[in-house]
Write a protein that holds these residues in place. Structure first.
Motif, PDB file in Angstrom:
ATOM      1  N   UNK A 223      26.666 -15.827  11.089  1.00  0.00           N
ATOM      2  CA  UNK A 223      27.400 -16.392   9.953  1.00  0.00           C
ATOM      3  C   UNK A 223      28.565 -17.266  10.402  1.00  0.00           C
ATOM      4  N   UNK A 224      28.704 -17.491  11.703  1.00  0.00           N
ATOM      5  CA  UNK A 224      29.850 -18.254  12.200  1.00  0.00           C
ATOM      6  C   UNK A 224      29.431 -18.964  13.473  1.00  0.00           C
TER       7      UNK A 224
ATOM      8  N   UNK B 189      34.229 -15.805  -1.485  1.00  0.00           N
ATOM      9  CA  UNK B 189      34.632 -16.299  -0.185  1.00  0.00           C
ATOM     10  C   UNK B 189      35.739 -17.347  -0.292  1.00  0.00           C
TER      11      UNK B 189
ATOM     12  N   UNK C 224      39.460   8.993   3.663  1.00  0.00           N
ATOM     13  CA  UNK C 224      39.354   9.446   2.283  1.00  0.00           C
ATOM     14  C   UNK C 224      39.641  10.923   2.072  1.00  0.00           C
TER      15      UNK C 224
ATOM     16  N   UNK D 260      37.603 -10.205  -3.398  1.00  0.00           N
ATOM     17  CA  UNK D 260      36.661  -9.551  -2.485  1.00  0.00           C
ATOM     18  C   UNK D 260      35.232 -10.023  -2.711  1.00  0.00           C
TER      19      UNK D 260
ATOM     20  N   UNK E 138      39.175 -16.305  -0.032  1.00  0.00           N
ATOM     21  CA  UNK E 138      39.611 -15.670   1.212  1.00  0.00           C
ATOM     22  C   UNK E 138      39.602 -16.674   2.368  1.00  0.00           C
ATOM     23  N   UNK E 139      39.803 -17.948   2.017  1.00  0.00           N
ATOM     24  CA  UNK E 139      39.738 -18.974   3.043  1.00  0.00           C
ATOM     25  C   UNK E 139      40.801 -18.726   4.108  1.00  0.00           C
ATOM     26  N   UNK E 140      41.964 -18.317   3.688  1.00  0.00           N
ATOM     27  CA  UNK E 140      43.038 -18.022   4.613  1.00  0.00           C
ATOM     28  C   UNK E 140      43.373 -16.541   4.465  1.00  0.00           C
ATOM     29  N   UNK E 141      43.152 -15.795   5.569  1.00  0.00           N
ATOM     30  CA  UNK E 141      43.237 -14.341   5.481  1.00  0.00           C
ATOM     31  C   UNK E 141      44.646 -13.826   5.181  1.00  0.00           C
ATOM     32  N   UNK E 142      45.652 -14.678   5.348  1.00  0.00           N
ATOM     33  CA  UNK E 142      46.994 -14.187   5.099  1.00  0.00           C
ATOM     34  C   UNK E 142      47.533 -14.570   3.728  1.00  0.00           C
TER      35      UNK E 142
ATOM     36  N   UNK F 232      34.984 -21.370  10.445  1.00  0.00           N
ATOM     37  CA  UNK F 232      33.971 -20.673  11.237  1.00  0.00           C
ATOM     38  C   UNK F 232      32.648 -20.508  10.489  1.00  0.00           C
ATOM     39  N   UNK F 233      32.676 -20.447   9.160  1.00  0.00           N
ATOM     40  CA  UNK F 233      31.426 -20.262   8.435  1.00  0.00           C
ATOM     41  C   UNK F 233      30.840 -21.519   7.825  1.00  0.00           C
TER      42      UNK F 233
ATOM     43  N   UNK G 286      47.048 -13.819  -0.290  1.00  0.00           N
ATOM     44  CA  UNK G 286      46.398 -12.915  -1.225  1.00  0.00           C
ATOM     45  C   UNK G 286      45.857 -13.725  -2.402  1.00  0.00           C
TER      46      UNK G 286
ATOM     47  N   UNK H 285      40.150 -21.480  11.786  1.00  0.00           N
ATOM     48  CA  UNK H 285      40.528 -20.765  10.575  1.00  0.00           C
ATOM     49  C   UNK H 285      39.879 -21.459   9.379  1.00  0.00           C
ATOM     50  N   UNK H 286      39.077 -20.754   8.623  1.00  0.00           N
ATOM     51  CA  UNK H 286      38.460 -21.323   7.432  1.00  0.00           C
ATOM     52  C   UNK H 286      37.218 -22.156   7.710  1.00  0.00           C
TER      53      UNK H 286
END
Lengths: 749, 59, 183
Positions: free
Chosen positions: A633-634, A116, A729, A113, A119-123, A612-613, A125, A609-610
């Motif tokens: 940012x993109x 960055x 919460x 978290x 987290x290059x590929x959101x799928x 945009x930034x 972990x 993917x990856x």
């Protein structure tokens, strides 16, 4: 003049202008033309020194920037370019020691978290052991490729953000993606390693083997895997299941009615069903019943009629139930099974909607119902990407045989974001369509990839067994900035970038073509890729790879237009006209290259993917924060109207549709809805139909999709849950939850 | 919609057993074509893109 | 209700704003006009900024219609607010034009239909707007009766009435008042 200059490692050394002169001389020599005389060299060096003093610069990087600037200003643009390359080269070598190890440190110690890069590929972990291992491999590989494999200009172009070579870490290894024809694969059975899988015989096995095929192929490619004809392929499994259920129910009825023992009843059934002109199927109940009666004597007929009726009803029920379970398992598997050392699930896509057979329709109906119901606790499945094929005469109009499935698809998408919709009537898709031949129906892979046209083999403009080989994206906003408002300059620069990308794609193709069948035991060894079934284990795959596509992409058309005109294509017609001109130019160049080489050069609206930034961060460094261009940012996805721009849905569709016709390697348009789309299907259908009317090739509707894991509510949740009333919460009383459970079946308790 | 959908006031006696405290809401979104079940796995640029989206017709 | 009243051309109305495409204010994609000004003061109202009569801006039915007509995706218009029945003349006029384009009209009101009846005796345009209403969501918002997961209604005391239901209820109200319509 600064007496000292600050080196990269922070220490200071005495300034020596001859070092600048020598570097320029070296760069000039490397060019071979555009010769700078000795006096010229002195003159340039002097100008550099003067500027350094005027701006009181003393840092090495700043000095090099000034050298570039002066060379360009004096018209030595080729020398400047050589100098930039030389500089990039040295940066690479210098960074070698620290760069890679820094990355490894981040990968190892920082949580995803915060980093960055994880987290290059959101799928994937990035916090898991195998996720990290995958990233070590990927970063190490990129480093190797940058320094030892890539041509210098391509490496520099990628590093400085002129272009982006996608999946660079797989440069020497794989191709992007493939459209798998399960019908062909299953017909003769297949092997994924140890042992051999026979042709499947029930819908459950069909669905399970479909997952295995996707998984096996995913491990041999770097992109997603697609099944372009899911309904046609699974229909055969339904057919086999129905036949078995029919025979079993037939025997069962005889057993009870005639008080036979089980074995006897089975034997009688076999005899009675022998010698008929065809097999019982889901769709031919009546005809088969008549054939059955016609085959037997008068006295048998009343019993046979009853038995047939019973068997048909039972078999339909059982087949439907089993198909639903098979589809449910298919989705569950694709959301949980691992590929790539366990770090992610396979990126899978399934296309369907045009099979009008009773079996194919049953598959699609149940896949949609299972998708709508969600995973174990009602969660939304993220794979496979589902694509419903919209075709007038088949699935689009109320009188079409699969219109009911189209409605169900929209209902499902309004609740679960999938399926997306592909439009086979768009002229660029319709030109390939032949009725009843799934191989002529355009399919889309994952987020947008499209492969159908084939200049290498014009007799084989088909979907199955083909895919993208690799793609590289041009940073359009940077061209807009470099052109400084001059459209002609923009096109000149664009041509240079296109040339660079084509050279690089061909370089990669050469690397890919040097591979053998044994490098891809499943993709090539099992004959999934077109024509690979004719190859032997040791054969080169270069020739068959030519069925694949070599693709140039683009990102940030909106920002490029803003840089050129001060407005993007959502804001003014002139910008839209120029936007189309730019994309037409890209397409024309790709078509020319395809004709020249006989290879499938094509144009994609890059999904980013990856990426945009990355481009925008580099451009921000170079040009600062510029309104409408680098102030986010993109960069905006491909040809899309910026997501932050307020525009009516119909305008967005109208503006984006013409780009679909130009981007023959893939495209998608999105519409953003505010609110729970499942409560307003009329609105949903209006938009999908408008996409069809406007010639969109592939489209989808985004809407907020939230879920409260406590009470199971699915829909839009602002700050509090509309079902149980809790805020993020907060707790809910068990009592209240029990009350809700009585009202709603999906309360997870 | 015209009317309010604010949270109702939930006053609960202390002895009542509560469920779900500490749990957030799941928010599934589509980013560059793929669905992701949690925004946490998006990289910074993609998070920014999602955050800045405006819906059609917003006045 | 029958649509037979001839409508005066009205020049302006006060609105809080419009939403060009909404999916939460009736069937299909809808153009929503939030009128400015409301007297109900329901506690917990979603749009308190629309209550005062001084805010918002003046516009004309014609301007709204022009904006509406450019969008081929729209199923119709929704009047929300604010209280639409405080400006029935321009809204009835706009609604009629919307019908002429073959599109539908949804109206939210904080009045019940029963409460609108006496208003209509003073101000005929109230009845005209009702005649032009395909779907009416009527009644004040009552926070205690809030519907958590409902479609168009905010609280369970509200009703969703289609044009036919409006018509029959209206007839009942007329009979009750001994005010039988002519012809």
């Amino acid at each position: 003049m600064a007496k000292q200059i600050v080196k990269r490692d922070g220490c200071s050394v005495l300034f020596d202008s001859s070092k600048i002169l020598n570097a320029i001389a070296k760069a000039n020599k490397a060019v071979g033309e555009e010769e700078i005389t000795a006096t010229g060299l002195l003159f340039v060096t002097e100008e550099v020194c003067r500027l350094l003093e005027a701006r009181s610069l003393s840092n090495v990087e700043e000095i090099q920037d000034v050298v570039e600037e002066v060379l360009i200003r004096f018209g030595f643009s080729k020398t400047a370019k050589a100098y930039i390359l030389y500089r990039a080269e040295h940066t690479k070598i210098r960074d070698a020691e620290t760069y890679l190890m820094d990355i490894y440190k981040k990968l190892t110690w920082a949580p995803a978290k915060e980093e960055d890069i994880k987290r290059e590929n959101a799928n994937i972990d990035g916090d898991t052991a195998m996720g990290t291992m995958l990233r070590y491999g990927s970063e190490g590989s990129k480093f190797f490729i940058d320094n030892y494999v890539l041509p210098k200009d391509a490496a520099a172009g990628h590093a400085n953000g002129d272009i982006h070579i996608h999946d660079k870490d797989f440069y020497m290894l794989t191709e992007t993606c493939c459209q798998i024809d399960l019908i062909r694969l299953f017909k003769k059975g297949f092997s994924t390693g140890h042992g051999y899988l026979r042709e499947p015989n029930s819908i459950e096995s069909y669905a399970a083997l479909a997952c295995i095929a996707l998984q096996a192929n995913q491990n041999e490619m770097h992109g997603g895997q697609s099944i372009p004809n899911f309904d046609f392929a699974m229909a055969q499994g339904v057919n086999k299941t129905f036949r078995k259920e029919y025979v079993a129910a037939f025997a069962c009825f005889l057993e009870v009615k005639n008080e036979l023992d089980a074995a006897e009843a089975v034997a009688r059934t076999e005899v009675l069903l022998q010698g008929l002109p065809y097999q019982p199927t889901l769709g031919n109940g009546e005809a088969f019943g008549q054939a059955l009666l016609a085959c037997h004597g008068e006295t048998m007929r009343p019993l046979l009629a009853k038995t047939h009726l019973h068997a048909t009803q039972k078999a339909i029920q059982a087949t439907r139930r089993r198909t639903y379970q098979a589809m449910e398992a298919f989705i569950h598997n694709l959301n949980t099974m691992n590929s790539r050392a366990g770090a992610q699930v396979p990126f899978s896509s399934v296309n369907y909607g045009t099979d009008v057979s009773a079996e194919g329709r049953m598959v699609v109906e149940n896949l949609l119902l299972a998708t709508k119901a969600g995973l174990g606790n009602g969660e939304t499945s993220i794979f496979p990407v589902q694509i419903f094929k919209v075709k007038a005469g088949v699935s689009f109009n109320p009188e079409d045989p699969n219109y009911d499935l189209f409605r169900l698809a929209m209902e499902t998408s309004a609740r679960r974001l999938f399926p997306n919709f592909s439009f086979l009537d768009a002229p660029f898709n319709a030109q390939y369509y032949r009725e009843g031949d799934y191989n002529s129906e355009v399919a889309y892979m994952g987020c947008r990839t499209r492969v159908i046209g084939n200049v290498y083999d014009t007799e084989r403009q088909v979907t199955c067994g083909r895919g993208n080989l690799s793609f590289t994206t041009v940073n359009l906003p940077r061209l807009g900035l470099e052109a400084k408002g001059n459209t002609a300059a923009f096109f000149t620069l664009l041509d240079e970038r296109i040339d660079l990308v084509f050279r690089q794609l061909l370089h990669r193709f050469k690397v890919q073509g040097s591979k053998k069948v044994y490098n891809y035991p499943f993709l090539m060894g099992q004959g999934i890729w077109l024509d690979s079934e004719h190859l032997k284990w040791e054969d080169s795959i270069e020739e068959v790879l030519k069925h694949g596509t070599l693709t140039i992409g683009f990102i940030g058309l909106a920002e490029a237009l803003y840089a050129l005109l001060g407005k993007h294509h959502g804001q003014c017609e002139q910008a839209q006209a120029l936007g189309l001109q730019i994309v037409q130019h890209l397409r024309r160049r790709a078509d020319e290259k395809a004709r020249e080489t006989g290879l499938n050069f094509s144009l994609i609206a890059t999904p980013a993917e990856g990426l945009s930034g990355r481009f925008v961060a580099l451009d921000k460094q170079r040009y600062g924060t510029l309104e409408g261009i680098t102030d986010k940012d993109y960069y905006t996805n491909s040809f899309h109207v910026p997501v932050s721009f307020s525009i009516a849905a119909f305008r967005k569709i109208q503006l984006e549709a013409p780009y679909h016709a130009l981007t023959n390697a893939g495209h998608i348009s999105y519409v953003e809805l505010d609110g729970d789309a499942s409560k307003n299907l009329e609105a949903f259908e209006t938009i999908v139909r408008f996409m069809h009317a406007q010639g969109v090739g592939y489209g989808s509707i985004n809407h907020p999709l939230d879920r409260d894991p406590v009470c199971g509510y699915i829909g839009v949740i602002d700050d509090c849950c509309p079902r149980c009333g809790r805020k993020e919460g907060e707790g809910v009383s068990e009592e209240a939850l029990l009350q809700l459970k009585k009202q709603y079946h999906d309360v997870p308790m | 919609m015209l009317l309010d959908t604010q949270c109702t006031d939930k006053k609960v006696a202390t002895e009542v057993k509560m469920v779900g405290a500490g749990q957030g809401f799941e928010r599934t979104r589509r980013i560059t074509g793929y669905l992701v079940g949690t925004l946490e796995r998006f990289n910074n640029a993609k998070r920014a893109e999602e955050r800045e989206r405006v819906k059609h017709g917003a006045a | 209700m029958q649509r037979n009243a001839s409508l005066p051309c009205v020049h302006s109305l006060r609105v809080h704003g419009v939403v060009e495409e909404s999916i939460v204010d009736g069937p299909g994609l809808r153009f929503v006009v939030f009128t400015q000004g409301c007297l109900h003061g329901c506690p917990g109202c979603h749009n308190p900024a629309t209550h005062s009569f001084g805010e918002g801006y003046e516009t004309t039915p014609q301007a709204l219609l022009t904006q509406f007509a450019t969008n081929p995706l729209l199923a119709g218009v929704t009047f929300s607010g604010g209280e639409p029945f405080l400006q029935p003349e321009p809204l009835a006029f706009l609604a009629k034009q919307v019908h002429a384009l073959g599109k539908t009209v949804v109206v939210y009101t904080g009045y019940t239909l029963e409460a609108l009846y006496p208003l209509a005796q003073e101000r005929p345009a109230v009845a005209s707007l009702l005649e032009q209403t395909d779907l009416l969501i009527d009644g004040p918002y009552v926070a205690a009766l809030r519907e958590l997961d409902s479609g168009l209604k905010g609280s369970s005391n509200q009703r969703i009435l289609d044009n036919e239901a409006i018509g029959s209820l209206w007839n009942v109200l007329q009979l009750r008042q001994g005010n039988v319509p002519n012809g």
